[in-house]
Design an enzyme around this catalytic site. Sequence first.
Site, short mmCIF file in Angstrom:
data_model
loop_
_atom_site.label_atom_id
_atom_site.label_comp_id
_atom_site.label_asym_id
_atom_site.label_seq_id
_atom_site.Cartn_x
_atom_site.Cartn_y
_atom_site.Cartn_z
N HIS A 20 -36.62 -1.27 7.69
CA HIS A 20 -35.66 -2.35 7.38
C HIS A 20 -34.98 -2.08 6.04
O HIS A 20 -33.76 -2.20 5.91
CB HIS A 20 -36.39 -3.70 7.28
CG HIS A 20 -36.92 -4.22 8.58
ND1 HIS A 20 -38.21 -4.67 8.73
CD2 HIS A 20 -36.33 -4.39 9.79
CE1 HIS A 20 -38.40 -5.11 9.97
NE2 HIS A 20 -37.28 -4.93 10.64
N LYS B 58 -39.49 -13.75 20.20
CA LYS B 58 -40.45 -12.87 20.87
C LYS B 58 -41.90 -13.22 20.54
O LYS B 58 -42.80 -12.89 21.26
CB LYS B 58 -40.19 -11.41 20.47
CG LYS B 58 -38.97 -10.82 21.13
CD LYS B 58 -38.73 -9.38 20.69
CE LYS B 58 -38.04 -9.31 19.36
NZ LYS B 58 -37.67 -7.97 18.94
N ARG C 129 -33.75 2.65 16.36
CA ARG C 129 -34.77 3.67 16.07
C ARG C 129 -34.82 4.72 17.16
O ARG C 129 -34.87 5.91 16.90
CB ARG C 129 -36.15 3.01 15.95
CG ARG C 129 -36.31 2.16 14.72
CD ARG C 129 -37.49 1.25 14.84
NE ARG C 129 -37.36 0.42 16.02
CZ ARG C 129 -38.22 -0.51 16.40
NH1 ARG C 129 -39.30 -0.71 15.69
NH2 ARG C 129 -38.01 -1.22 17.47
N SER D 291 -42.43 -3.71 12.88
CA SER D 291 -43.25 -4.74 12.23
C SER D 291 -44.52 -5.00 13.01
O SER D 291 -45.60 -5.16 12.43
CB SER D 291 -42.45 -6.05 12.11
OG SER D 291 -41.34 -5.87 11.29
O1 PNS Z 1 -36.33 -8.38 14.07
P1 PNS Z 1 -36.02 -8.84 15.46
O2 PNS Z 1 -37.12 -9.72 16.00
O3 PNS Z 1 -35.66 -7.72 16.39
O4 PNS Z 1 -34.70 -9.78 15.34
C1 PNS Z 1 -34.16 -10.40 16.46
C2 PNS Z 1 -33.00 -11.33 16.07
C3 PNS Z 1 -33.43 -12.33 15.01
C4 PNS Z 1 -31.85 -10.51 15.53
C5 PNS Z 1 -32.56 -12.04 17.38
O5 PNS Z 1 -33.68 -12.58 18.01
C6 PNS Z 1 -31.55 -13.15 17.15
O6 PNS Z 1 -30.42 -12.90 16.88
N1 PNS Z 1 -32.03 -14.41 17.27
C7 PNS Z 1 -31.18 -15.58 17.12
C8 PNS Z 1 -30.97 -16.28 18.47
C9 PNS Z 1 -29.77 -15.71 19.19
O7 PNS Z 1 -28.69 -15.65 18.66
N2 PNS Z 1 -29.99 -15.27 20.45
C10 PNS Z 1 -28.95 -14.72 21.27
C11 PNS Z 1 -28.78 -13.24 21.06
S1 PNS Z 1 -28.17 -12.60 22.56
#
Ligand code: PNS
Length: 169
Positions: free
Chosen positions: A22, A46, A96, A133
Amino acid sequence: MIEGRAARAVYPGSFDPPTNGHLDVIERSARCFGEVVVAVVVNPQKHSPMFTLEERNAMLLECVKHLSNVRVEHFRGLLADYVKKIEANVIVKGLRVVSDFESEMSTALMNRALSDVDTLFLMADQKYSFVSSSMVKEVFFLGGDVAALVPAPVLRVMSAKRTVSRSSS
Ligand code: PNS
């Protein structure tokens, strides 16, 4: 640095916890954009986060304090709404491995449909291509050494959490 329209980038994530991968993406984004907003999602979809929002924010703040054009914020709900609210021009994501691309592609298209903001992908440095993570947490809490995988402030917070969880069990 990209001038004008692409001045403010958002780098969203769970950061549960932030890793060297990150931080590498943040540092490289900070060289490309006038301003980078590291946006911590309050409730990751998730999983339930191991680290509180306050811990994730504090770890990130420590990690980016050498970067004057990076700030750390948090958001709830849709990323697309948050991006519009703070008038960001671009979303940054790290890739990645090829399998990351499959889900990131549809997410990027959805976010663009909702906000008209594009997602730009940075390839993770190959030395971090296996670092996530979730794997860092698993290895660390099973006693493995993750010192090369997370920034020093993150390792300190993780060690404190492990001490607390051991003393309370
Ligand atoms: O570090 P991560 O868990 O891969 O991050 C995921 C994240 C936070 C980028 C994603 O879950 C997100 O954008 N969440 C906000 C909810 C949202 O907008 N969902 C629709 C995306 S299609």
